[in-house]
Enzyme design. Structure first.
Site, short mmCIF file in Angstrom:
data_model
loop_
_atom_site.label_atom_id
_atom_site.label_comp_id
_atom_site.label_asym_id
_atom_site.label_seq_id
_atom_site.Cartn_x
_atom_site.Cartn_y
_atom_site.Cartn_z
CB CYS A 114 -1.40 -2.52 -10.80
SG CYS A 114 -2.55 -3.85 -10.42
CB SER A 115 0.83 -1.18 -6.67
OG SER A 115 -0.58 -0.82 -6.68
CB CYS A 116 -2.63 -6.47 -6.52
SG CYS A 116 -3.57 -5.77 -7.53
CB CYS A 170 1.03 -6.81 -8.19
SG CYS A 170 -0.32 -6.25 -9.33
#
Lengths: 211, 125
Positions: free
Chosen positions: A119-121, A116
């Site tokens: 971000c941090s998906c 991702c």
């Protein structure tokens, strides 16, 4: 509680942090205050918060391993997984809610990796919370540009004739890698196969354990 | 600002795919209780309709690159959750300020300042 185990390793092999015994930080102060206000205003309850944490703790890469091993042993399930991974994981009890999940099949010619960049998906329903490196600038920036170099840092040196495809997740759409079933596992039970599926193999930065 | 890289002129700091960066750091840690609580607050606030993951990200991205290097992941989340909840009218800044002062006065550590645990300890003894 974590502060009872200061010098021990946790079940996942990481050091416990002394989160309860350090001076209160501004952000921890904020967390306690917001939580208590929400409880006082009956927006949530302490029990609901604890249950949410318990659910979080119960989601581990073993969920993903269950899905992968089932796909390895049940061709019709594999088809359903590749067609609609949200439904196929829900079928085994791992609900991703309204998010779209896409399963990416590794083959002899294609190796898939997920990231991702924004971000941090992460496919939390199948893998739990993302590891620290998944959220780091180093991984997010470089995996899309020099994937083979980054994969080598994970110890994965892929042959040149194997195409590497990197898939960038979004807030609403997550990926899971369906690794190739290891050789020599034809007679393995589904349970034995599950033990070969690692977290990193479902992110694409590793391979399943060999038989 | 002078910038000859057209690509960079169109992408904000968080849009870091393809940008140069150092080697991977493989250390992992178990999430602390307070971090899990922050995550739970996000799950609950969004499931109850106060804001969405897009709201979370809007504030995170507006914090800028400095916050990314100076604050931890869940510190940034906590700041964003709070801003979104205030914007949604869940509570006022005044209520928050009073509660934060009350919490800070309870003790020196996270455990000491946590009313729930103080209550639990009293019940046990």
């Amino acid at each position: 509680m974590p502060h009872d185990h200061n010098n021990e390793m946790s079940p996942s092999g990481h050091p416990y942090r002394k989160d309860q015994d350090h001076p209160l930080t501004y952000w921890q102060n904020l967390e306690i205050a917001v939580r208590e206000i929400l409880v006082e205003k009956k927006i949530t309850t302490e029990i609901e918060i604890q249950e949410t944490i318990n659910e979080m703790d119960n989601r581990t890469p073993s969920n993903g391993a269950t899905v992968i091993a089932k796909a390895w042993t049940d061709p019709s399930y594999k088809q359903r997984l590749l067609t609609n991974a949200s439904d196929a994981s829900r079928e085994l009890g791992f609900d991703i809610g309204p998010l779209k999940l896409i399963a990416l099949e590794n083959t002899k010619s294609i190796h898939n990796v997920i990231v991702c960049t924004l971000c941090s998906c992460y496919p939390r329903n199948l893998l739990g919370l993302p590891p620290d490196w998944y959220k780091q600038r180093s991984y997010r920036s470089r995996i899309v540009k020099t994937p083979r170099t980054v994969l080598k840092e994970f110890g994965l040196d892929l042959p040149k004739d194997l195409s590497v495809r990197v898939h960038d997740s979004t807030a609403d759409m997550r990926y899971i890698v369906l690794p190739m079933r290891p050789h020599g596992t034809e007679n393995f039970s589904t349970q034995a196969l599950e033990k070969l599926v690692t977290r990193d193999s479902m992110i694409g930065v590793g391979l399943p354990k060999s038989a | 600002m002078k910038n000859n890289n057209t690509e960079d002129m169109h992408s904000r700091w968080h849009d870091m795919g393809g940008k140069p960066a150092g080697k991977l750091e493989f250390s992992e840690h178990d999430f602390e209780l307070w971090e899990k609580r922050v995550d739970a607050l996000m799950v609950l606030a969004s499931s109850k309709g106060y804001f969405t993951v897009d709201g979370l990200r809007r504030v995170l991205e507006d914090m800028g690159e400095k916050a990314f290097s100076e604050m931890t992941y869940y510190e940034r989340w906590m700041a964003s959750i709070n801003q979104n909840l205030v914007e949604a009218g869940a509570y006022t800044l005044q209520e928050l300020g009073e509660k934060m002062a009350e919490v800070a006065n309870r003790g020196l550590t996270y455990g000491e300042c946590n009313a729930q645990e103080i209550e639990e300890n009293m019940n046990e003894s």
